[in-house]
Design an enzyme around this catalytic site. Structure first.
Site, PDB file in Angstrom:
ATOM      1  N   ASP A  63      46.301 -34.420  20.952  1.00  0.00           N
ATOM      2  CA  ASP A  63      46.795 -35.520  20.122  1.00  0.00           C
ATOM      3  C   ASP A  63      48.109 -36.043  20.705  1.00  0.00           C
ATOM      4  OD1 ASP A  63      44.637 -35.501  18.342  1.00  0.00           O
ATOM      5  OD2 ASP A  63      45.504 -33.812  17.254  1.00  0.00           O
ATOM      6  N   LYS A  86      39.889 -31.702  23.146  1.00  0.00           N
ATOM      7  CA  LYS A  86      39.434 -32.691  22.174  1.00  0.00           C
ATOM      8  C   LYS A  86      40.282 -33.938  22.326  1.00  0.00           C
ATOM      9  CE  LYS A  86      40.520 -32.615  17.620  1.00  0.00           C
ATOM     10  NZ  LYS A  86      40.896 -33.985  17.254  1.00  0.00           N
ATOM     11  N   ASP A  95      36.374 -36.811  19.502  1.00  0.00           N
ATOM     12  CA  ASP A  95      36.494 -36.712  18.033  1.00  0.00           C
ATOM     13  C   ASP A  95      36.846 -38.081  17.450  1.00  0.00           C
ATOM     14  OD1 ASP A  95      37.053 -35.863  15.409  1.00  0.00           O
ATOM     15  OD2 ASP A  95      39.006 -35.036  15.939  1.00  0.00           O
ATOM     16  N   LEU A  96      35.836 -38.943  17.329  1.00  0.00           N
ATOM     17  CA  LEU A  96      36.093 -40.297  16.806  1.00  0.00           C
ATOM     18  C   LEU A  96      35.570 -40.462  15.370  1.00  0.00           C
ATOM     19  CD1 LEU A  96      35.367 -42.422  20.015  1.00  0.00           C
ATOM     20  CD2 LEU A  96      37.525 -41.442  19.229  1.00  0.00           C
ATOM     21  N   LYS A  97      34.933 -39.443  14.849  1.00  0.00           N
ATOM     22  CA  LYS A  97      34.520 -39.403  13.424  1.00  0.00           C
ATOM     23  C   LYS A  97      33.910 -40.720  12.953  1.00  0.00           C
ATOM     24  CE  LYS A  97      38.174 -36.149  12.034  1.00  0.00           C
ATOM     25  NZ  LYS A  97      39.125 -36.245  13.149  1.00  0.00           N
ATOM     26  N   HIS A 110      31.838 -43.446  11.029  1.00  0.00           N
ATOM     27  CA  HIS A 110      31.435 -43.568   9.619  1.00  0.00           C
ATOM     28  C   HIS A 110      31.222 -45.053   9.351  1.00  0.00           C
ATOM     29  CE1 HIS A 110      32.419 -42.456   5.124  1.00  0.00           C
ATOM     30  NE2 HIS A 110      31.207 -42.931   5.287  1.00  0.00           N
ATOM     31  N   ASP A 111      29.955 -45.491   9.405  1.00  0.00           N
ATOM     32  CA  ASP A 111      29.661 -46.918   9.233  1.00  0.00           C
ATOM     33  C   ASP A 111      28.188 -47.030   8.849  1.00  0.00           C
ATOM     34  OD1 ASP A 111      29.709 -49.783   9.484  1.00  0.00           O
ATOM     35  OD2 ASP A 111      31.326 -49.585  10.946  1.00  0.00           O
ATOM     36  N   ILE A 112      27.657 -48.234   8.801  1.00  0.00           N
ATOM     37  CA  ILE A 112      26.236 -48.363   8.460  1.00  0.00           C
ATOM     38  C   ILE A 112      25.411 -47.777   9.615  1.00  0.00           C
ATOM     39  CG2 ILE A 112      26.566 -50.354   6.936  1.00  0.00           C
ATOM     40  CD1 ILE A 112      25.554 -52.133   9.240  1.00  0.00           C
ATOM     41  N   PRO A 113      24.194 -47.311   9.305  1.00  0.00           N
ATOM     42  CA  PRO A 113      23.402 -46.605  10.327  1.00  0.00           C
ATOM     43  C   PRO A 113      23.254 -47.359  11.647  1.00  0.00           C
ATOM     44  CG  PRO A 113      22.392 -46.296   8.190  1.00  0.00           C
ATOM     45  CD  PRO A 113      23.525 -47.272   7.975  1.00  0.00           C
ATOM     46  N   THR A 156      25.144 -49.612  13.074  1.00  0.00           N
ATOM     47  CA  THR A 156      26.404 -49.662  13.835  1.00  0.00           C
ATOM     48  C   THR A 156      26.702 -48.304  14.467  1.00  0.00           C
ATOM     49  OG1 THR A 156      27.209 -51.369  12.356  1.00  0.00           O
ATOM     50  CG2 THR A 156      28.881 -50.183  13.617  1.00  0.00           C
ATOM     51  N   THR A 192      40.189 -31.056   6.687  1.00  0.00           N
ATOM     52  CA  THR A 192      40.981 -29.858   6.349  1.00  0.00           C
ATOM     53  C   THR A 192      42.334 -30.225   5.740  1.00  0.00           C
ATOM     54  OG1 THR A 192      41.435 -29.813   8.725  1.00  0.00           O
ATOM     55  CG2 THR A 192      39.964 -28.137   7.880  1.00  0.00           C
ATOM     56  N   GLN A 230      48.147 -30.283   7.185  1.00  0.00           N
ATOM     57  CA  GLN A 230      46.919 -29.512   6.914  1.00  0.00           C
ATOM     58  C   GLN A 230      47.066 -28.703   5.621  1.00  0.00           C
ATOM     59  OE1 GLN A 230      44.297 -30.106   8.434  1.00  0.00           O
ATOM     60  NE2 GLN A 230      44.446 -30.125  10.661  1.00  0.00           N
ATOM     61  N   GLY A 273      45.639 -27.835  17.525  1.00  0.00           N
ATOM     62  CA  GLY A 273      46.484 -28.897  18.067  1.00  0.00           C
ATOM     63  C   GLY A 273      47.928 -28.470  18.125  1.00  0.00           C
ATOM     64  N   ARG A 274      48.680 -28.842  17.080  1.00  0.00           N
ATOM     65  CA  ARG A 274      50.139 -28.713  17.124  1.00  0.00           C
ATOM     66  C   ARG A 274      50.667 -27.309  17.348  1.00  0.00           C
ATOM     67  NH1 ARG A 274      50.390 -32.704  12.065  1.00  0.00           N
ATOM     68  NH2 ARG A 274      48.378 -31.662  11.845  1.00  0.00           N
TER      69      ARG A 274
END
Ligand code: C5P
Length: 239
Positions: free
Chosen positions: A11, A33, A60-62, A64-67, A69, A123, A194, A214-215
């Site tokens: 990150d 990542k 890791d772009l997660k 979340h949109d319509i199927p 897309t 998390t 977190q 990460g951190r």
């Protein structure tokens, strides 16, 4: 997936800081990542550079949109040859199935399709947020288990969850279904944003498949030493 990966979250705001960090980590090939910050700044070229250095890559772009897309986006992401990508399970079954279809379509013949996992609940989300902000009346564990079930039925390779839910998922899923857990801290580390955290030793005991750190490493005065210590705990090695 390689046996019990230890994934380091890069990150960083740009390529320069990322490479400075990796130089401190020595010659070992890592499982890294790349998330939203670095990808938005540097674009796909950073992925090729990191892969060329021999690192394994969780992108890791997660999504979340319509199927449709998500399917088309996954088709593009498969072209970058990441080892693993992800979506939000909250997008639902059809969206998760579309993600796999896109990855299948975008993977060159003869190459392995990237693994695809689904984020259950972040998390950083607390049980009270779940109830009072998201108006979800089920418990955190029930919600995460339901998302994991949907993810497995949709053909996902696993989920992102906290260590605290991983054992429940492990007991209810097929043996190849992965639990990838961020929110990993050393016992005396600061939590930052977190909430549902655990240390690497606990993650190992809870049958987690992979941890994401990460951190605790990237902000450490001696990142290589922090990595070695946490990796030993993760692998159950006492020195
Ligand atoms: O610095 P820290 O160890 O908290 O970083 C955790 C990493 O895992 C971040 O890159 C964050 O975006 C990611 N992540 C998370 N929780 C999820 C999914 C991904 O913290 N549910």
């Amino acid at each position: 997936m390689i046996e019990k990966p230890f994934i380091i979250a890069l990150d960083f705001p740009n390529k320069k800081e990322t490479m400075e960090f990796l130089n401190k980590m020595g010659p070992e090939s890592l499982y890294i990542k790349v998330g939203l910050e670095l990808f938005y700044q540097e674009g796909p070229s950073i992925l090729y550079e990191l892969k060329e250095k021999g690192h394994r890559l969780f992108l890791d772009l997660k999504l979340h949109d319509i199927p449709n897309t998500v399917m088309q986006a996954m088709r593009r992401l498969a072209g970058f040859s990441p080892d693993m990508v992800n979506v939000h399970a909250a997008g639902g079954k059809r969206m998760m199935e579309a993600a796999i279809e896109g990855l299948d379509a975008g993977t060159c013949s003869g190459s392995d399709r990237p693994l695809c996992i689904a984020v259950t609940q972040l998390t950083s989300t607390s049980p009270s947020q779940l109830k009072n902000e998201l108006l979800i009346e089920k418990t955190m564990e029930q919600t995460v288990l339901q998302y994991a079930r949907l993810a497995e039925e949709s053909g996902m390779n696993g989920v992102v969850c906290s260590v605290h839910e991983a054992d429940g998922i492990y007991r209810r899923s097929s043996s190849s279904f992965l639990t990838v857990t961020p929110g990993i801290r050393q016992k005396d580390d600061t939590l930052n944003d977190q909430i549902r955290v655990a240390d690497p030793e606990t993650a190992r005991r809870k049958n987690v498949s992979a941890i994401v750190v990460g951190r605790s490493i990237t902000k450490s005065a001696d990142p290589l030493e922090a990595y070695k210590q946490m990796k030993n705990q993760w692998e159950g090695i006492t020195v």
